[in-house]
Design an enzyme around this catalytic site. Structure first.
Site, short mmCIF file in Angstrom:
data_model
loop_
_atom_site.label_atom_id
_atom_site.label_comp_id
_atom_site.label_asym_id
_atom_site.label_seq_id
_atom_site.Cartn_x
_atom_site.Cartn_y
_atom_site.Cartn_z
N PHE A 144 0.86 -1.18 0.00
CA PHE A 144 0.00 0.00 0.00
C PHE A 144 0.90 1.23 0.00
CE2 PHE A 144 -2.30 3.57 1.65
CZ PHE A 144 -3.51 3.50 0.97
N ASP A 229 9.33 3.04 1.99
CA ASP A 229 8.14 3.83 2.29
C ASP A 229 7.89 3.77 3.79
OD1 ASP A 229 5.61 4.84 2.74
OD2 ASP A 229 4.71 3.93 0.96
N LYS A 258 2.61 11.76 7.11
CA LYS A 258 1.73 11.54 8.25
C LYS A 258 2.20 12.31 9.48
CE LYS A 258 -0.21 7.14 6.68
NZ LYS A 258 -1.52 7.64 6.26
#
Length: 403
Positions: A144, A229, A258
């Site tokens: 993802f 990531d 984030k």
């Protein structure tokens, strides 16, 4: 209007006017502080999702709030047509903290991924000597990396891909956690390997010990750029500043986002060696809001808060304690309990009726968490959680999972 009617009204408006691209729990939140949030009825909940790790520093952290208000009263946006006095200090501080040579700020995690994909392709053509339009990037199954069209094109999740094609070529998929499969997939056209150190959306899938170290060695040997990531795993979530540190690895490009703003403002960054980001020239990539002074001021304080208030160490300590408590819960429906730092998961057997029903029951007891991939609950509270709060959560989680 009474609180119950107000909640019903909110839900009705969302249903009528909003796209139905999410399936949230029916709780309407109005306030947050630290690890706690309150709904419009005044009920208090322990947040065990932390906005998918965007509020690692806790909700509405006062130091980050002050930095945001102070900067917002002076200058918020210049575009990159001009310089601002927050960008260079942000560069200096994040590079020193993460041992990076260059940084490119963007706004969202998906933008950081897209930026990395563009840059390693350009590096492949201009430095490695790959033939034009032949560059390949290797990714993992169950990955993802975001929701843009390019990214869902190399997803293996049918719900992310179905009816969104055609997709861009240039990606090869290998099993996650299998270093030999990565090496077998490399060709002279391979420019990068893009991977999450721990697969978050897939259900907190932790690769075998030594995997990240092995792929680092393989990428180095084949002159392939390693892109980690860390948008969800980074910035203290796993008990280290970056998850790559658990195996003593330094990626060629590390992606963060984030918690880079503590939940106050969208900002992400591509952290890189000089070789890859060095291929960019003026006009070849950018963003109107990327590197804006408000975002940079917020990110600077968010990073300082993580380090100065011991949140990374607390993540390791409380995470280990939380994991130990979850493993003690006895329920034949539980297939696995796993985690690193405060990135934890309880997975149920496929025939156990799914994880959402447990999330709904936990909500009633004052814990907010969310199922992922139907059969797994993630527990990922802000890194400020205390041992007493972990005990409070474990008592309720055990009650729900064993009743």
């Amino acid at each position: 209007m009474n609180a119950a009617a107000e909640t019903t009204d909110f839900l009705a408006v969302e249903s009528e006017l909003g796209a139905h691209n999410y399936k949230p729990l029916d709780v309407i939140l109005t306030k947050g502080e630290g690890v706690w949030v309150w709904d419009v009825d005044g009920k208090k909940y322990l947040d065990c999702l932390a906005a998918y790790s965007a509020v690692n520093q806790g909700h509405c952290h006062p130091r980050i709030l002050k930095a945001m208000v102070d900067q917002a009263s002076k200058l918020t946006l210049t575009s990159r047509a001009f310089r601002n006095d927050q960008l260079a200090p942000f560069y200096e501080e994040i590079c020193a903290l993460t041992n990076s040579s260059k940084v490119l700020p963007m706004n969202s995690g998906a933008e950081a991924v897209e930026t990395a994909v563009k840059c390693v392709r350009k590096w492949g053509y201009e430095v490695k000597g790959v033939a034009e339009n032949q560059a390949e990037i290797i990714v993992c199954n169950n990955n993802f990396h975001g929701r843009t069209l390019n990214i869902v094109g190399f997803s293996t999740d049918p719900s992310a891909r179905k009816n969104f094609g055609p997709f861009a070529p240039g990606f090869r998929v290998v099993p996650f956690g299998d270093a030999a499969a990565l090496e077998a997939a490399i060709t002279p056209n391979t420019v990068a390997f893009l991977v999450e150190p721990i697969q978050g959306e897939a259900g907190v899938i932790i690769p075998p010990e030594g995997y990240i170290q092995a792929v680092r060695e393989i990428c180095t040997r084949h002159n392939v750029m390693l892109i980690l990531d860390e948008i969800q795993t980074g910035l203290g979530r796993t008990g280290r500043l970056l998850a790559e540190e658990h195996e003593g690895v330094v990626a060629d490009l590390t992606l963060v986002g984030k918690a880079l703003s503590g939940g106050f403002y969208p900002i992400s960054a591509v952290l890189s060696n000089s070789e890859v980001l060095g291929v960019l020239k003026p006009g070849q990539h950018g963003s109107t809001f990327g590197g804006n002074p408000l975002a940079c001021a917020i990110a600077r304080e968010s990073l300082k808060v993580l380090v100065e208030e011991g949140m990374i160490e607390n993540s390791a300590k409380q995470g280990a304690y939380f994991l130990e408590g979850l493993k003690k819960i006895r329920n034949n429906a539980i297939r696995d309990v796993r985690g690193r730092g405060l990135m934890l998961a309880v997975e149920f057997h496929p025939d156990a009726g799914g994880a959402r029903r447990y999330c709904l029951e936990l909500k009633e007891l004052g814990i907010l968490c969310k199922e992922t991939h139907e059969h797994t609950i993630r527990f990922a509270p802000p890194l400020t959680i205390t041992r007493d709060e972990v005990d409070w959560a474990l008592e309720r989680i055990e009650r729900v999972l064993t009743q």
